[in-house]
Design a protein around this motif. Structure first.
Motif, PDB file in Angstrom:
ATOM      1  N   GLY A  86     127.021 -21.712  16.196  1.00  0.00           N
ATOM      2  CA  GLY A  86     127.837 -21.251  15.652  1.00  0.00           C
ATOM      3  C   GLY A  86     128.704 -21.584  15.234  1.00  0.00           C
ATOM      4  O   GLY A  86     129.671 -21.562  13.928  1.00  0.00           O
ATOM      5  N   ALA A  87     129.722 -22.610  15.173  1.00  0.00           N
ATOM      6  CA  ALA A  87     130.390 -23.798  14.940  1.00  0.00           C
ATOM      7  C   ALA A  87     129.826 -24.311  13.327  1.00  0.00           C
ATOM      8  O   ALA A  87     131.182 -24.264  12.337  1.00  0.00           O
ATOM      9  CB  ALA A  87     130.507 -24.929  15.532  1.00  0.00           C
ATOM     10  N   LEU A  88     129.009 -24.682  13.023  1.00  0.00           N
ATOM     11  CA  LEU A  88     128.872 -24.931  11.423  1.00  0.00           C
ATOM     12  C   LEU A  88     129.320 -24.065  10.922  1.00  0.00           C
ATOM     13  O   LEU A  88     129.365 -23.836  10.194  1.00  0.00           O
ATOM     14  CB  LEU A  88     126.960 -25.508  11.725  1.00  0.00           C
ATOM     15  N   TRP A  89     128.594 -22.462  10.917  1.00  0.00           N
ATOM     16  CA  TRP A  89     128.653 -21.782  10.266  1.00  0.00           C
ATOM     17  C   TRP A  89     129.764 -21.566  10.202  1.00  0.00           C
ATOM     18  O   TRP A  89     130.428 -21.578   9.376  1.00  0.00           O
ATOM     19  CB  TRP A  89     127.793 -20.198  11.196  1.00  0.00           C
ATOM     20  N   LEU A  90     131.022 -21.781  11.315  1.00  0.00           N
ATOM     21  CA  LEU A  90     132.116 -21.128  11.224  1.00  0.00           C
ATOM     22  C   LEU A  90     132.806 -22.091  10.917  1.00  0.00           C
ATOM     23  O   LEU A  90     133.690 -21.467   9.340  1.00  0.00           O
ATOM     24  CB  LEU A  90     133.142 -21.171  12.517  1.00  0.00           C
ATOM     25  N   GLY A  91     132.641 -23.400  10.197  1.00  0.00           N
ATOM     26  CA  GLY A  91     133.091 -24.364   9.253  1.00  0.00           C
ATOM     27  C   GLY A  91     132.408 -23.600   7.332  1.00  0.00           C
ATOM     28  O   GLY A  91     133.616 -24.152   7.013  1.00  0.00           O
ATOM     29  N   ILE A  92     131.889 -23.993   7.546  1.00  0.00           N
ATOM     30  CA  ILE A  92     131.187 -23.305   6.323  1.00  0.00           C
ATOM     31  C   ILE A  92     131.117 -21.544   5.638  1.00  0.00           C
ATOM     32  O   ILE A  92     131.782 -21.656   4.518  1.00  0.00           O
ATOM     33  CB  ILE A  92     129.652 -22.937   6.140  1.00  0.00           C
ATOM     34  N   THR A  93     131.880 -21.423   6.757  1.00  0.00           N
ATOM     35  CA  THR A  93     132.393 -19.735   6.271  1.00  0.00           C
ATOM     36  C   THR A  93     134.008 -19.498   5.986  1.00  0.00           C
ATOM     37  O   THR A  93     134.156 -19.037   5.064  1.00  0.00           O
ATOM     38  CB  THR A  93     132.234 -18.520   7.544  1.00  0.00           C
ATOM     39  N   GLY A  97     132.947 -19.561   3.006  1.00  0.00           N
ATOM     40  CA  GLY A  97     132.610 -17.472   2.964  1.00  0.00           C
ATOM     41  C   GLY A  97     132.119 -17.048   1.842  1.00  0.00           C
ATOM     42  O   GLY A  97     130.800 -18.089   2.271  1.00  0.00           O
ATOM     43  N   GLN A  98     131.512 -16.458   1.133  1.00  0.00           N
ATOM     44  CA  GLN A  98     130.700 -15.333   0.798  1.00  0.00           C
ATOM     45  C   GLN A  98     128.994 -15.861   0.078  1.00  0.00           C
ATOM     46  O   GLN A  98     128.672 -16.194  -0.988  1.00  0.00           O
ATOM     47  CB  GLN A  98     130.532 -14.275   0.355  1.00  0.00           C
ATOM     48  N   ALA A  99     130.290 -16.832  -0.612  1.00  0.00           N
ATOM     49  CA  ALA A  99     129.719 -18.415  -1.901  1.00  0.00           C
ATOM     50  C   ALA A  99     128.479 -18.701  -1.585  1.00  0.00           C
ATOM     51  O   ALA A  99     127.654 -19.852  -2.142  1.00  0.00           O
ATOM     52  CB  ALA A  99     130.887 -19.113  -2.251  1.00  0.00           C
ATOM     53  N   LEU A 303     130.382 -29.348  -2.757  1.00  0.00           N
ATOM     54  CA  LEU A 303     130.440 -30.632  -1.267  1.00  0.00           C
ATOM     55  C   LEU A 303     129.534 -29.813  -0.496  1.00  0.00           C
ATOM     56  O   LEU A 303     129.204 -30.311   0.090  1.00  0.00           O
ATOM     57  CB  LEU A 303     132.598 -30.282  -0.354  1.00  0.00           C
ATOM     58  N   VAL A 304     129.505 -28.491  -0.065  1.00  0.00           N
ATOM     59  CA  VAL A 304     129.421 -28.288   1.351  1.00  0.00           C
ATOM     60  C   VAL A 304     128.356 -27.797   0.529  1.00  0.00           C
ATOM     61  O   VAL A 304     126.923 -28.495   1.142  1.00  0.00           O
ATOM     62  CB  VAL A 304     129.982 -26.587   1.398  1.00  0.00           C
ATOM     63  N   ALA A 305     127.502 -27.232  -0.967  1.00  0.00           N
ATOM     64  CA  ALA A 305     126.405 -27.039  -1.404  1.00  0.00           C
ATOM     65  C   ALA A 305     125.598 -28.292  -1.287  1.00  0.00           C
ATOM     66  O   ALA A 305     124.404 -28.742  -1.159  1.00  0.00           O
ATOM     67  CB  ALA A 305     126.044 -26.507  -2.859  1.00  0.00           C
TER      68      ALA A 305
END
Ligand code: SF4
Ligand code: SF4
Lengths: 329, 202
Positions: A86-93, A97-99, A303-305
């Motif tokens: 959940g924390a990982l998802w929150l960071g990515i979001t 976001g939708q990207a 960075l994220v991808a």
């Protein structure tokens, strides 16, 4: 690839190359892990747990809430691992976001790959009937409710094409044959045939519950795709180019982009006047110097991808290289 | 008599979350698809739904009490599939008619179906869905026997389980948003289709 995007100013071509490699590398890694675990690439009985991905987690989110409640009540700290996800998802979001759906998701990479096989669509498909425009959200709501009641991830068990080669919770043969049929149908129709015929990413644009999930929660992320009214000549090339039906004729008149937009950049590459670009700002775009929003978004996205791809792409490429090399050696 | 009501009520309270699980997949999409604009209008829908359940419980309570030992729980598997299938088919029909009102068949159904009675019908059908709490109640009834006692016991059971449907009202502020109404209708089609398939497989 990132530098090609900055140098050429064309976002989607190099993003797609990266995205497709990421998706296929994920599939190879997934299968390799499966073989490592079980000795076989196609397993039906040995794995008794549903392997979880972001799509399954989102569409059975209420089950996780329930499990966390039980874990809290019983003090079973080990059962808290979904909170890490959940924390990982929150960071990515927050960052992307939708990207996520156009930069780091393996299903997105798969339908992008098939959509890119043709230069022009064999069948033109530019709009989805109004009643079906929110189908991903409808699927998400239905999956959330059904999964909670069944205490099983229903999307995972009935609609995920990746499951064609993995295990099931259900030992019943007839059920398993129906499930396999569903996985194959969804995969062939939405990941391969429709994208190949229409150049639209049918899985992401029409049925993915995670797309709807990110469209909702991704609103916290400040990046948007914005159409500048003063520059737009209503040529509708963006409507044709958008692979996920996020710009339609009606919306375009008001210079609106759908909340399902996953920032792929196809519309920007297609627009002859440069009227569409990334923007920063929740309700209205902030007034920034030209190009700043684009650079900020692209840096965040790469960075994220890039971080996600580092988890498996280099390893898979290395394995493939060794494998090819061993053939010639 | 008071003891019987209290017993039914406590049984309802302890098994109520299961009832919420049975109602939620039907009621949440339905509330969104209906798109009533106010709290009171949504409360009315839930009230009608509960009325349907109440009628089902009363009928069953009285019936089972009266029939006594005749109705054995082993008949319940088929009955459960039947009730679930009927609920799902009704839901599917409602959602299809709602989303495609211009289609000839849907327009025809729209004219003929008493759409306003939909919550009562849904409540009734979900009420006769033979679920574990319902079976426990029936098992107890078989010991109690008698028409009045049966109805009284189920009255208590109904009141206990109904408390769990009240949180459904929480979706009220969102039901007036057209986009959520569309999403509700689509999810109603999917939920209806899923349960219909489950019921057909028995
Ligand atoms: S492609 Fe550009 S100019 Fe043409 S309609 Fe879209 S935003 Fe406007
Ligand atoms: S609107 Fe543009 S950026 Fe958004 S999904 Fe469509 S093509 Fe991609």
């Amino acid at each position: 690839m990132a530098s090609r995007v900055f140098v050429t100013g064309r976002i989607s071509r190099w993003r797609s190359v990266f995205f497709i490699i990421l998706a296929w590398a994920f599939i190879v890694q997934f299968k390799a892990n499966l073989i490592g675990l079980t000795g076989r690439a196609f397993v039906t009985q040995d794995i008794q747990e549903v392997p979880y991905c972001h799509i399954a987690i989102a569409s059975s989110f209420l089950n996780h809430v329930y499990q966390q409640y039980l874990a809290l009540m019983s003090g079973a700290w080990q059962a808290w691992s979904p909170l890490t996800w959940g924390a990982l998802w929150l960071g990515i979001t927050l960052v992307l976001g939708q990207a996520w759906c156009s930069w780091a998701c393996f299903y997105g990479g798969l339908d992008t790959g098939f959509a890119r096989l043709r230069r022009k669509p064999l069948i033109k498909w530019e709009r989805v009937p109004k009643a079906l425009r929110d189908l991903p959200a409808g699927i998400l709501v239905a999956m959330l409710l059904l999964s909670l009641v069944a205490l099983k991830p229903i999307f995972c068990l009935w609609a995920c094409p990746l499951k064609l080669g993995t295990g099931f919770l259900d030992p019943n043969n007839t059920t398993r044959i129906i499930q396999l049929g569903m996985f194959a149908t969804v995969g062939v129709v939405f990941l391969i045939v429709l994208p190949w015929l229409t150049k639209k990413r049918a899985f992401c644009g029409l049925i993915c519950p995670f797309g709807a999930w990110q469209a909702f929660f991704g609103q916290v992320n400040p990046y948007r795709v914005h159409i500048k009214p003063e520059a737009c000549v209503q040529c509708q090339l963006c409507v044709k180019a958008c692979p996920t039906f996020c710009i339609d004729q009606e919306g375009l008149k008001q210079h609106q982009v759908s909340p399902y937009c996953n920032r792929c950049g196809e519309c920007m590459d297609a627009c002859p006047t440069g009227a569409i670009d990334y923007a920063v700002g929740w309700r209205k775009p902030f007034a920034l110097a030209p190009g700043v929003a684009r650079i900020a978004f692209l840096l965040s996205a790469w960075l994220v991808a890039g971080a996600v791809s580092l988890l498996f792409v280099p390893e898979v490429l290395l394995k493939l290289w060794r494998w090819v090399f061993s053939w010639f050696a | 008599m008071v003891r019987l009501i209290a017993e039914g009520w406590l049984l309802g309270l302890s098994t109520g979350p299961y009832c919420l699980g049975a109602c939620m997949p039907f009621m949440i999409p339905y509330l969104f698809a209906e798109g009533r604009p106010t709290w009171s209008a949504n409360a009315r829908v839930i009230g009608e739904f509960l009325l349907g359940r109440f009628l089902a419980y009363l009928l069953f309570g009285a019936g089972v009490g009266w029939i006594g030992g005749w109705l054995k729980p082993h008949l319940t598997q088929q009955a459960a599939s039947l009730a679930l299938g009927a609920t799902a088919a009704l839901m599917l029909l409602y959602a299809l008619v709602k989303s495609l009102p211009h289609w000839t068949l849907c327009a025809w159904a729209l004219r003929r179906l008493p759409m306003v009675r939909m919550p009562v019908a849904l409540g009734f059908l979900i009420g006769i869905n033979i679920c574990p709490p319902f079976l426990v109640a029936v098992a107890r009834l078989l010991q109690v026997g008698g028409l009045t006692s049966g109805a009284v016991f189920f009255l208590g059971f109904f009141a206990g389980t109904s408390l769990y449907t009240l949180p459904l009202l929480g979706v009220s502020p969102l039901t007036r948003v057209p986009r959520f109404q569309r999403i509700g209708t689509l999810s109603a089609v999917l939920v209806g289709g899923y349960y219909l398939a489950v019921a057909l497989r028995g």
